[in-house]
Design a protein around this motif. Structure first.
Motif, PDB file in Angstrom:
ATOM      1  N   SER A   5       0.851  -1.176   0.000  1.00  0.00           N
ATOM      2  CA  SER A   5       0.000   0.000   0.000  1.00  0.00           C
ATOM      3  C   SER A   5       0.892   1.234   0.000  1.00  0.00           C
ATOM      4  CB  SER A   5      -0.905   0.006   1.235  1.00  0.00           C
ATOM      5  OG  SER A   5      -1.726   1.142   1.252  1.00  0.00           O
ATOM      6  N   PHE A   6       1.037   1.861  -1.143  1.00  0.00           N
ATOM      7  CA  PHE A   6       1.917   3.029  -1.266  1.00  0.00           C
ATOM      8  C   PHE A   6       1.096   4.295  -1.145  1.00  0.00           C
ATOM      9  CE2 PHE A   6       4.982   5.971  -2.504  1.00  0.00           C
ATOM     10  CZ  PHE A   6       4.552   6.710  -3.582  1.00  0.00           C
ATOM     11  N   ASN A   7       1.347   5.042  -0.102  1.00  0.00           N
ATOM     12  CA  ASN A   7       0.674   6.322   0.078  1.00  0.00           C
ATOM     13  C   ASN A   7       1.602   7.441  -0.379  1.00  0.00           C
ATOM     14  OD1 ASN A   7      -1.676   5.222   1.312  1.00  0.00           O
ATOM     15  ND2 ASN A   7      -0.495   4.961   3.188  1.00  0.00           N
ATOM     16  N   ARG A   8       1.258   8.036  -1.480  1.00  0.00           N
ATOM     17  CA  ARG A   8       2.098   9.076  -2.071  1.00  0.00           C
ATOM     18  C   ARG A   8       2.016  10.333  -1.206  1.00  0.00           C
ATOM     19  NH1 ARG A   8       3.649  11.677  -7.234  1.00  0.00           N
ATOM     20  NH2 ARG A   8       3.889   9.615  -8.111  1.00  0.00           N
ATOM     21  N   ALA A 148      10.101   8.698 -10.851  1.00  0.00           N
ATOM     22  CA  ALA A 148       9.175   8.623 -11.991  1.00  0.00           C
ATOM     23  C   ALA A 148       9.346   7.314 -12.754  1.00  0.00           C
ATOM     24  CB  ALA A 148       9.397   9.813 -12.924  1.00  0.00           C
ATOM     25  N   LYS A 149      10.591   6.872 -12.912  1.00  0.00           N
ATOM     26  CA  LYS A 149      10.848   5.614 -13.620  1.00  0.00           C
ATOM     27  C   LYS A 149      10.276   4.427 -12.849  1.00  0.00           C
ATOM     28  CE  LYS A 149      14.936   6.893 -16.307  1.00  0.00           C
ATOM     29  NZ  LYS A 149      16.396   6.695 -16.510  1.00  0.00           N
ATOM     30  N   GLU A 150      10.488   4.420 -11.540  1.00  0.00           N
ATOM     31  CA  GLU A 150       9.970   3.326 -10.720  1.00  0.00           C
ATOM     32  C   GLU A 150       8.437   3.338 -10.703  1.00  0.00           C
ATOM     33  OE1 GLU A 150      11.641   0.925  -9.767  1.00  0.00           O
ATOM     34  OE2 GLU A 150      13.711   1.608  -9.590  1.00  0.00           O
ATOM     35  N   TYR A 151       7.873   4.531 -10.638  1.00  0.00           N
ATOM     36  CA  TYR A 151       6.417   4.646 -10.617  1.00  0.00           C
ATOM     37  C   TYR A 151       5.822   4.194 -11.947  1.00  0.00           C
ATOM     38  CZ  TYR A 151       1.908   6.546  -9.143  1.00  0.00           C
ATOM     39  OH  TYR A 151       0.596   6.680  -8.762  1.00  0.00           O
ATOM     40  N   SER A 152       6.486   4.564 -13.031  1.00  0.00           N
ATOM     41  CA  SER A 152       6.037   4.121 -14.352  1.00  0.00           C
ATOM     42  C   SER A 152       6.118   2.604 -14.467  1.00  0.00           C
ATOM     43  CB  SER A 152       6.897   4.775 -15.440  1.00  0.00           C
ATOM     44  OG  SER A 152       6.477   4.370 -16.724  1.00  0.00           O
ATOM     45  N   GLU A 176       0.599 -14.821  -7.790  1.00  0.00           N
ATOM     46  CA  GLU A 176       1.392 -14.599  -6.573  1.00  0.00           C
ATOM     47  C   GLU A 176       2.802 -14.120  -6.918  1.00  0.00           C
ATOM     48  OE1 GLU A 176       1.574 -16.808  -2.313  1.00  0.00           O
ATOM     49  OE2 GLU A 176       2.020 -18.061  -4.071  1.00  0.00           O
ATOM     50  N   ASP A 177       3.393 -14.706  -7.953  1.00  0.00           N
ATOM     51  CA  ASP A 177       4.723 -14.286  -8.385  1.00  0.00           C
ATOM     52  C   ASP A 177       4.718 -12.829  -8.864  1.00  0.00           C
ATOM     53  OD1 ASP A 177       5.764 -16.753  -7.786  1.00  0.00           O
ATOM     54  OD2 ASP A 177       5.758 -17.484  -9.871  1.00  0.00           O
ATOM     55  N   HIS A 178       3.655 -12.482  -9.571  1.00  0.00           N
ATOM     56  CA  HIS A 178       3.581 -11.115 -10.099  1.00  0.00           C
ATOM     57  C   HIS A 178       3.373 -10.108  -8.972  1.00  0.00           C
ATOM     58  CE1 HIS A 178       3.251  -8.323 -13.444  1.00  0.00           C
ATOM     59  NE2 HIS A 178       2.291  -7.715 -12.766  1.00  0.00           N
ATOM     60  N   VAL A 179       2.578 -10.463  -7.995  1.00  0.00           N
ATOM     61  CA  VAL A 179       2.365  -9.578  -6.850  1.00  0.00           C
ATOM     62  C   VAL A 179       3.670  -9.380  -6.079  1.00  0.00           C
ATOM     63  CG1 VAL A 179       1.222  -9.363  -4.612  1.00  0.00           C
ATOM     64  CG2 VAL A 179      -0.093 -10.022  -6.623  1.00  0.00           C
ATOM     65  N   THR A 180       4.462 -10.416  -5.997  1.00  0.00           N
ATOM     66  CA  THR A 180       5.772 -10.300  -5.343  1.00  0.00           C
ATOM     67  C   THR A 180       6.648  -9.280  -6.062  1.00  0.00           C
ATOM     68  OG1 THR A 180       5.694 -12.591  -4.559  1.00  0.00           O
ATOM     69  CG2 THR A 180       7.853 -11.552  -4.664  1.00  0.00           C
ATOM     70  N   ILE A 181       6.616  -9.331  -7.398  1.00  0.00           N
ATOM     71  CA  ILE A 181       7.363  -8.349  -8.200  1.00  0.00           C
ATOM     72  C   ILE A 181       6.844  -6.937  -7.924  1.00  0.00           C
ATOM     73  CG2 ILE A 181       7.786  -7.536 -10.561  1.00  0.00           C
ATOM     74  CD1 ILE A 181       7.718 -10.509 -11.419  1.00  0.00           C
ATOM     75  N   LEU A 182       5.523  -6.808  -7.875  1.00  0.00           N
ATOM     76  CA  LEU A 182       4.914  -5.504  -7.610  1.00  0.00           C
ATOM     77  C   LEU A 182       5.313  -4.963  -6.242  1.00  0.00           C
ATOM     78  CD1 LEU A 182       1.252  -5.472  -8.974  1.00  0.00           C
ATOM     79  CD2 LEU A 182       2.964  -3.683  -9.246  1.00  0.00           C
ATOM     80  N   ASN A 183       5.336  -5.835  -5.250  1.00  0.00           N
ATOM     81  CA  ASN A 183       5.740  -5.416  -3.910  1.00  0.00           C
ATOM     82  C   ASN A 183       7.143  -4.836  -3.919  1.00  0.00           C
ATOM     83  OD1 ASN A 183       3.370  -6.135  -2.610  1.00  0.00           O
ATOM     84  ND2 ASN A 183       4.071  -8.185  -2.136  1.00  0.00           N
ATOM     85  N   ILE A 185       8.735  -3.490  -6.504  1.00  0.00           N
ATOM     86  CA  ILE A 185       8.737  -2.219  -7.234  1.00  0.00           C
ATOM     87  C   ILE A 185       8.177  -1.098  -6.379  1.00  0.00           C
ATOM     88  CG2 ILE A 185       7.779  -0.970  -9.213  1.00  0.00           C
ATOM     89  CD1 ILE A 185       7.793  -3.674 -10.713  1.00  0.00           C
ATOM     90  N   TYR A 186       7.078  -1.373  -5.690  1.00  0.00           N
ATOM     91  CA  TYR A 186       6.472  -0.322  -4.869  1.00  0.00           C
ATOM     92  C   TYR A 186       7.335   0.044  -3.663  1.00  0.00           C
ATOM     93  CZ  TYR A 186       2.126   0.584  -7.292  1.00  0.00           C
ATOM     94  OH  TYR A 186       1.202   1.008  -8.211  1.00  0.00           O
ATOM     95  N   GLN A 187       8.139  -0.883  -3.203  1.00  0.00           N
ATOM     96  CA  GLN A 187       9.084  -0.542  -2.143  1.00  0.00           C
ATOM     97  C   GLN A 187      10.119   0.446  -2.673  1.00  0.00           C
ATOM     98  OE1 GLN A 187       8.968  -1.454   1.215  1.00  0.00           O
ATOM     99  NE2 GLN A 187      10.487   0.189   1.266  1.00  0.00           N
ATOM    100  N   LYS A 188      10.547   0.248  -3.916  1.00  0.00           N
ATOM    101  CA  LYS A 188      11.485   1.176  -4.545  1.00  0.00           C
ATOM    102  C   LYS A 188      10.837   2.548  -4.739  1.00  0.00           C
ATOM    103  CE  LYS A 188      14.160  -2.323  -7.078  1.00  0.00           C
ATOM    104  NZ  LYS A 188      14.531  -2.836  -8.419  1.00  0.00           N
ATOM    105  N   VAL A 189       9.564   2.545  -5.108  1.00  0.00           N
ATOM    106  CA  VAL A 189       8.832   3.809  -5.250  1.00  0.00           C
ATOM    107  C   VAL A 189       8.774   4.530  -3.908  1.00  0.00           C
ATOM    108  CG1 VAL A 189       6.574   4.842  -5.726  1.00  0.00           C
ATOM    109  CG2 VAL A 189       7.433   3.025  -7.207  1.00  0.00           C
ATOM    110  N   TYR A 190       8.454   3.785  -2.875  1.00  0.00           N
ATOM    111  CA  TYR A 190       8.354   4.355  -1.528  1.00  0.00           C
ATOM    112  C   TYR A 190       9.691   4.949  -1.092  1.00  0.00           C
ATOM    113  CZ  TYR A 190       7.796   4.659   3.521  1.00  0.00           C
ATOM    114  OH  TYR A 190       7.771   5.116   4.821  1.00  0.00           O
ATOM    115  N   ASP A 191      10.777   4.211  -1.309  1.00  0.00           N
ATOM    116  CA  ASP A 191      12.110   4.665  -0.909  1.00  0.00           C
ATOM    117  C   ASP A 191      12.501   5.934  -1.660  1.00  0.00           C
ATOM    118  OD1 ASP A 191      12.286   2.514   0.798  1.00  0.00           O
ATOM    119  OD2 ASP A 191      13.516   1.294  -0.557  1.00  0.00           O
TER     120      ASP A 191
END
Length: 221
Positions: A5-8, A148-152, A176-183, A185-191
């Protein structure tokens, strides 16, 4: 199976109203630098305007995802309908992201003017603070580019997820594998978001220091 859950939460550079004090010769360069820095703020207004709509769209999409997860794959027609809604939201998120990028690019143009004016500053302490200020902004631009790249990338993978969900024969393991990838990526967005906000806060503090060193006083003082 769950997504991050990424809160911008993005801070903006602040507009600061000052009045000039001091000799006329110093005022000319200081005035130009002040105007250049405040033009940067003006050029990022469109960037700031994208934040609330993006937060709202992210919330809407998260709600749709939760609805899909609550349904289970047996109610396929309803899942397809909800997935299409989510895909539409992703397109809107991408539009806001592009407006954000365009605004930052406009800010970079104004930033070049500030860099040129900095080289004309004679006072060593003022020049030092201006240099520190502009270095922070330069790093801020680099981090926003990464953000922006990570968010894209997150949007691309969000889109892929909903397209997968529309496939009635998709396996749970692939999802499940795809959700793991998404998690990831969104951690990188958050960071990147956190780093961007910290640099923005630093820039706002350093700009205030520069203005004070340059002999500017707040209008309401």
């Amino acid at each position: 199976m769950s997504t991050v859950s990424f809160n911008r939460i993005i801070f903006s550079i602040l507009a600061i109203s000052f009045v000039l004090t001091g000799c006329v010769s110093k005022e000319k360069t200081t005035e130009r630098m002040y105007q250049a820095l405040e033009n940067i703020v003006e050029s990022e207004k469109a960037f700031e305007e994208q934040q609330d709509p993006l937060v709202e769209l992210e919330k809407q999409e998260k709600e749709i995802y939760n609805q899909i997860m609550a349904l289970g794959m047996k109610q396929h027609d309803e899942i397809v309908k909800l997935a299409d809604e989510a895909l539409s939201i992703i397109d809107k998120r991408r539009e806001h992201l592009q407006k954000e990028i365009d605004s930052i690019n406009a800010s970079k143009t104004e930033f070049k003017n500030a860099e040129e004016i900095k080289n004309e500053i004679d006072n060593s302490e003022q020049k030092k603070k201006a240099t520190e200020l502009l270095e922070i902004m330069s790093n801020r631009y680099k981090v926003h580019n990464k953000l922006a790249k990570e968010y894209s990338s997150a949007l691309d993978n969000d889109k892929e997820l909903y397209q997968m969900l529309k496939n009635e024969s998709i396996s749970y393991e692939k999802l499940e594998d795809h959700v793991t990838i998404l998690n990831t990526i969104y951690q990188k967005v958050y960071d990147a978001n956190e780093e961007f906000n910290e640099l923005t806060a630093q820039y706002n503090r350093k700009k205030l220091e520069f203005y004070e060193e340059a002999g500017l006083k707040l209008e309401n003082e």
